[in-house]
Structure formats: C-alpha cells, structure tokens
Design a protein around this motif. Structure first.
Motif, PDB file in Angstrom:
ATOM      1  N   GLN A 126       0.640  -1.297   0.065  1.00 56.72           N
ATOM      2  CA  GLN A 126       0.288   0.016  -0.097  1.00 56.72           C
ATOM      3  C   GLN A 126       0.934   1.260  -0.019  1.00 56.72           C
ATOM      4  OE1 GLN A 126      -3.743  -0.440  -0.111  1.00 56.72           O
ATOM      5  NE2 GLN A 126      -2.664  -2.526  -0.716  1.00 56.72           N
ATOM      6  N   TRP A 127       0.922   1.857  -1.123  1.00 60.15           N
ATOM      7  CA  TRP A 127       1.987   3.085  -1.077  1.00 60.15           C
ATOM      8  C   TRP A 127       1.232   4.143  -0.605  1.00 60.15           C
ATOM      9  CZ3 TRP A 127       6.635   2.583  -2.817  1.00 60.15           C
ATOM     10  CH2 TRP A 127       7.108   1.149  -3.616  1.00 60.15           C
ATOM     11  N   THR A 128       0.014   4.445  -0.598  1.00 61.67           N
ATOM     12  CA  THR A 128      -0.659   5.711  -0.029  1.00 61.67           C
ATOM     13  C   THR A 128      -1.957   5.390   0.891  1.00 61.67           C
ATOM     14  OG1 THR A 128      -1.987   5.993  -2.122  1.00 61.67           O
ATOM     15  CG2 THR A 128       0.216   7.262  -1.843  1.00 61.67           C
ATOM     16  N   PRO A 129      -1.686   4.620   1.978  1.00 58.53           N
ATOM     17  CA  PRO A 129      -2.804   4.228   2.749  1.00 58.53           C
ATOM     18  C   PRO A 129      -3.400   5.353   3.306  1.00 58.53           C
ATOM     19  CG  PRO A 129      -0.605   3.858   3.956  1.00 58.53           C
ATOM     20  CD  PRO A 129      -0.289   4.253   2.633  1.00 58.53           C
ATOM     21  N   TYR A 130      -2.922   6.498   3.568  1.00 56.25           N
ATOM     22  CA  TYR A 130      -3.534   7.610   4.179  1.00 56.25           C
ATOM     23  C   TYR A 130      -4.492   8.309   3.328  1.00 56.25           C
ATOM     24  CZ  TYR A 130       0.587   6.718   7.093  1.00 56.25           C
ATOM     25  OH  TYR A 130       1.536   5.915   7.808  1.00 56.25           O
ATOM     26  N   LYS A 131      -4.389   7.925   2.427  1.00 56.35           N
ATOM     27  CA  LYS A 131      -5.640   8.584   1.244  1.00 56.35           C
ATOM     28  C   LYS A 131      -6.891   7.921   1.390  1.00 56.35           C
ATOM     29  CE  LYS A 131      -2.358  10.764  -1.997  1.00 56.35           C
ATOM     30  NZ  LYS A 131      -2.169  11.159  -3.466  1.00 56.35           N
ATOM     31  N   ASP A 132      -6.957   6.820   2.033  1.00 54.66           N
ATOM     32  CA  ASP A 132      -8.143   6.021   2.395  1.00 54.66           C
ATOM     33  C   ASP A 132      -9.290   7.077   3.035  1.00 54.66           C
ATOM     34  OD1 ASP A 132     -10.252   4.589   3.393  1.00 54.66           O
ATOM     35  OD2 ASP A 132      -9.053   2.919   3.749  1.00 54.66           O
TER      36      ASP A 132
END
Length: 283
Positions: free
Chosen positions: A233-239
């Motif tokens: 998961q490269w950008t998990p905080y965009k969830d």
C-alpha cells in the motif's frame, strides 16, 4: 497444490533482497516497548499541547510487539539508503508516518546542542521552556522543535545498528515500525472491527484477530517475497476512512513529509532519503 518452501530454498530464492539472511537465517531480535498506562492527567494537558506531545501522550497502553515481524523487516533494511529493499521496490518509514501515526510535530527546529552541561535544569528550560519543579514555564518553545525527527532518526540508527548478524537487541520506536508495516502490508495486518482513531497507531489498541496471520519468521519472509510487489500500500493515508480522522492541522504543510533532509538528534544525524520513495507520497 500449494507447496511449502523449506528454509534452505527460502533463503536462496530471496537472497537478492536480503543477502544477510544466509548469515543469520533464524535470528529473532529482542524488542522492547515502554507503554504509558492510562490517559495523561488533565492537570498537564495544556502543557502537553503546547509542547506538541498531546497526541502521542494519548496513545495509551499501545500494542504488543511482534519480534518476528520486526526481525523480518530488519533483514530488508539498507543502511546506505535508509530504505527497505523488497520486490515492490524501495520503501521506508518517513516523516509522514511519524506525523500521522504518532501525532508528533515534524516541521520545526532540530533538537541539538551541547551534552556536556551538568545543569539539567538549564537543559530542560532550553528544550521545554520550563524547569520540572516549576509550573509557570512556557512550553510553547518546545512545540517549535521537530520531535518527530528525533523519533525517526533514533529508529533509523537502531535499525542500522541491528544489521550485524551478532546483534541480538533493537531499540527505538518499534511500535511505529510495526504499525507502519501493518498499514502497508495488508497480509500482515490483524483484523480490527473498530473505526480508525487518531493518532493512527491507536488502531492496534483495540481487540484484534490474528487468525491466518503468519507466526513464523520463515512465513513472514515468504509473504514479503511473494505478495509485497502486488499488494504493498503506497498511499494508505488517502483512504477516506483514515483521512476523516486526521485533524486538518496535520495537512497544513504536507511538503515537509517528502523533503530530503538530515534528521538531527544531538550527535545522531540520519538522512531522510525521501527521494528514494516518492511513490509513497503519490509523486
């Protein structure tokens, strides 16, 4: 039919990612964590907020460390780049992770100075704006320091120091390392039936299910080798579910997350080589 690789085959097939594994294929590092039991006293809440420590102080008792997971990640660490080498390419813990996982400030002055002084009251006043036995200090000066950089620099140093095969222990903020891995590798994440909370590391404070998660060092290696390329998961905080619990103040200067800059903690200086992992910032 699925076949289980023997330890010898596992070491051989992943040697290009972890050449040290052949030297210490069974090493499980001793890991330590110091948890804070119970919430901070309301009497010091304002001081903690001024100093930039409020969010990290509310993490509470935290989670139990998984030494095998941490040891498996250390085998992929490269001290020359401060990144993990995996089939998904290079990745690492960055200032963004420290900021959002722990809630510590990362955009501020470096914490450094002379360590030869024996006047600890003066040192406390310099760093915190107050002396411990006095309650009329100004803790806002401490809030201008990059405490998150200290945490990351120390963790980098500890991971580099744990690389030699004869090393048996590792320190630093290992709960951050473990939480980073769980947010990035879904196949290593325990199931939590609870909404996200901030700081994000508090995700693991709740009751979790570890069913079907790997329990041996070899199985963790195997999953990292076989599934990280497709499932990292490269950008998990965009969830959206995660983004919704992060306070707006933490997005005021996101550019600081991916600057290439030395991380300074007195005599400790470690490079934040974010240019190696720009994909983690969506760049």
């Amino acid at each position: 039919m699925k076949t289980r690789l023997c330890k010898r085959d596992l070491v051989a097939t992943s040697a290009k990612y972890s050449p040290r594994r052949a030297l210490c294929p069974d090493r499980v590092l001793q890991c330590y964590i110091r948890n804070i039991f119970g919430p901070p006293s309301p009497l010091i809440e304002n001081y903690l907020r001024e100093a930039g420590f409020w969010h990290v102080a509310t993490i509470g008792w935290g989670c139990k460390l998984d030494p095998k997971l941490i040891s498996a990640l250390i085998e992929r660490w490269r001290l020359e780049t401060h990144t993990y080498h995996l089939p998904c390419r290079e990745c690492t813990i960055t200032l963004e992770d420290v900021h959002l996982q722990l809630g510590l400030p990362v955009d501020g002055y470096a914490v450094t100075g002379s360590t030869s002084s024996t006047d600890w009251g003066a040192i406390c006043y310099e760093l915190l704006g107050a002396i411990p036995d006095k309650t009329n200090g100004d803790f806002r000066a401490a809030g201008e320091l990059s405490w998150g950089s200290i945490v990351l620099a120390t963790l980098y140093k500890e991971m580099c120091g744990a690389m030699p095969p004869n090393k048996a222990k590792i320190g630093g903020c290992l709960s951050l390392l473990q939480s980073w891995a769980r947010f990035r590798f879904l196949f290593l994440r325990p199931r939590v039936d609870h909404l996200y909370t901030f700081p994000l590391i508090t995700r693991w404070n709740y009751l979790a299910s570890y069913v079907r998660l790997p329990t041996s060092l070899e199985d963790i290696w195997l999953l990292l080798d076989q599934r990280s390329e497709a499932e990292f998961q490269w950008t998990p905080y965009k969830d959206p579910a995660i983004r919704a619990v992060i306070l707006d103040e933490f997005f005021q200067n996101p550019n600081v997350w991916h600057v290439k800059v030395p991380l300074v903690n007195y005599a400790t200086v470690e490079m934040h080589q974010s240019d190696k992992v720009l994909r983690q910032f969506g760049l």
